[in-house]
Design a protein around this motif. Sequence first.
Motif, PDB file in Angstrom:
ATOM      1  N   LEU A  37      40.406  40.313 -49.314  1.00  0.00           N
ATOM      2  CA  LEU A  37      39.926  41.140 -48.208  1.00  0.00           C
ATOM      3  C   LEU A  37      38.488  40.730 -47.927  1.00  0.00           C
ATOM      4  O   LEU A  37      37.606  40.860 -48.783  1.00  0.00           O
ATOM      5  N   TYR A  38      38.251  40.199 -46.714  1.00  0.00           N
ATOM      6  CA  TYR A  38      36.908  39.813 -46.288  1.00  0.00           C
ATOM      7  C   TYR A  38      36.368  40.881 -45.354  1.00  0.00           C
ATOM      8  O   TYR A  38      37.071  41.380 -44.469  1.00  0.00           O
ATOM      9  N   VAL A  61      25.862  40.848 -43.935  1.00  0.00           N
ATOM     10  CA  VAL A  61      26.289  40.695 -45.325  1.00  0.00           C
ATOM     11  C   VAL A  61      27.802  40.519 -45.325  1.00  0.00           C
ATOM     12  O   VAL A  61      28.535  41.291 -44.697  1.00  0.00           O
ATOM     13  N   LEU A  62      28.261  39.478 -46.009  1.00  0.00           N
ATOM     14  CA  LEU A  62      29.690  39.206 -46.152  1.00  0.00           C
ATOM     15  C   LEU A  62      30.181  39.730 -47.491  1.00  0.00           C
ATOM     16  O   LEU A  62      29.472  39.672 -48.496  1.00  0.00           O
ATOM     17  N   HIS A  63      31.402  40.242 -47.482  1.00  0.00           N
ATOM     18  CA  HIS A  63      31.998  40.839 -48.682  1.00  0.00           C
ATOM     19  C   HIS A  63      33.354  40.191 -48.931  1.00  0.00           C
ATOM     20  O   HIS A  63      34.069  39.825 -47.992  1.00  0.00           O
ATOM     21  N   MET A 136      40.358  28.100 -40.727  1.00  0.00           N
ATOM     22  CA  MET A 136      38.955  28.467 -40.597  1.00  0.00           C
ATOM     23  C   MET A 136      38.792  29.976 -40.778  1.00  0.00           C
ATOM     24  O   MET A 136      39.633  30.774 -40.360  1.00  0.00           O
ATOM     25  N   LEU A 137      37.684  30.374 -41.385  1.00  0.00           N
ATOM     26  CA  LEU A 137      37.302  31.771 -41.511  1.00  0.00           C
ATOM     27  C   LEU A 137      36.029  31.950 -40.683  1.00  0.00           C
ATOM     28  O   LEU A 137      35.020  31.296 -40.933  1.00  0.00           O
ATOM     29  N   SER A 515      39.247  41.221 -42.467  1.00  0.00           N
ATOM     30  CA  SER A 515      40.612  40.701 -42.456  1.00  0.00           C
ATOM     31  C   SER A 515      41.098  40.525 -43.883  1.00  0.00           C
ATOM     32  O   SER A 515      40.323  40.145 -44.770  1.00  0.00           O
ATOM     33  N   PHE A 516      42.394  40.779 -44.070  1.00  0.00           N
ATOM     34  CA  PHE A 516      43.033  40.502 -45.358  1.00  0.00           C
ATOM     35  C   PHE A 516      43.851  39.235 -45.213  1.00  0.00           C
ATOM     36  O   PHE A 516      44.671  39.107 -44.303  1.00  0.00           O
TER      37      PHE A 516
END
Length: 518
Positions: A37-38, A61-63, A136-137, A515-516
Amino acid sequence: MAETLPEWLSYTPEDQLEKPVDTKITGKIPQWLTGNLYRNGSGLFKVGETTVDHLFDGLGVLHKFTVKDGKVQYQSKLLDSKTLAACLKANRLVVSQFATAAYPDPCKSIFARFFSYFTHENTDNTAVNIVPHGDMLLAMTEISSINIIDPDTITKKGEIPLGQYVAVHLATAHPHTDFDGTMYNLATTFNRKQAYSIVKIPPQEKEGDNPFERASLVTTIPSRWKVNISYNHSFGMSENYFVVLEQTLVANLLKLTVSSIRGASFEGCMDNYPNEKSLIHLTRRSDGEMVTTRYTADSFFCFHFINCYEENGHVVIDLCGYDRGEIVRDLYLASIKHIGSNKWINSKVRRYVLPLDVEKAESGKNLVTLADTSATAVKQPDGSVYCTPDYITGDASKPVFMELPRINYAYNTKKYRYVYGTDFLIEKAKLTKLDLKTKTCVHWEAEDLDQPGEPIFIARPDGTEEDDGIILSPVLPTKPGRNAFLLVLDGKTFKELARAETPSGVRMPITFHGSFIP
């Protein structure tokens, strides 16, 4: 003096997690749930002695939550944008954001600082959404630049200058992906004759391919105003139509032209016209041609569409709508930092129904013939169609309040039944599952001012029903002494199955969308 921010808005570079940390699992996570999970959102609100003004303006911030074998690991990192590097180097905010105007970099020469007042130093702080396209993300916000993120390390590994491939200035952070892998997005151009465009990005042809280089414009829609362009955060898509909302909250092009000289932010160049109508534009996906019928509604504001579909000669549009465009200004940090004492009111779920065959219809008559909806569409003497919404519950005085809505995306553009959302930034925040057929809701209620984020639905691999799956939502504590956690709900019952609690001392900032990826 730097502004003092509450704990939940006080993420610092030192809070980054270079390596994932284990979480404490309470309950049981289904074994089939495996993937990442992003999440993306504003996180760094203060740099040196400068503090951003608005919730949308924190540096990204990215998780990453890695779910495997019933366990969860968590990691967070600042989005390593050029904007972040410039701000950290100067130890202050030196690049303007949506609602925060920055002063020039004090390290620049006198000439460069003077010149920067006359040119926009564009941000690349893509801190709203993170979505996949092929392998790609993509980290996205409401600009034409997109950052490519490494899915393993959640660090930046490239950029996509969308504005160099197609003639657009801005684009939403909420693209739609069709079932063949084609991505569509709504873009804005500061040219009233080509104000709103649908951009088509084809699927990847092979690994490492950049399909954005083959992007094209499907359609362009002019603005009704000479100097104003409507502000849009998302758009709708049905099987055969794109749905573009021309809102009465607008960016004034004249103000934008001199914004650098005035020291104004993008939000500071926006005007609202609550006495004018909102317009709903339909364009055909097949050829990009606009439907000539002019659909109007009383002024309202929408961040997020939920879903659009077609039924018996109608286009059904579900969205989260606010009564007033000024709601954007209710998200300044000064207004929201004290949960419970702020005046934030979440949006209402609304359904607009647009009849397609209206040319020979009788004026003054409701043209909506679908059963079980109170939405109306009445043809006016000038040929336009005036629409009023259905608030789903059957009682306009008791609407469903919800934001950050998500559905089982397999039902995107199709008739569907369930929508999930959060009622956040309030004292008694909750997650909601709305059944559009029975017009009923079930809730998961947060504890002690905790704030549940966007609920993402993940379908069970062998599931046969729309709500057969799992809901994941990050829950952010706003009181000291509590830990953030990832909430796991059953999609059918909406009962809590588990929570993955981060270790003490781990600080998780607010997230908007994500997104997951299985």
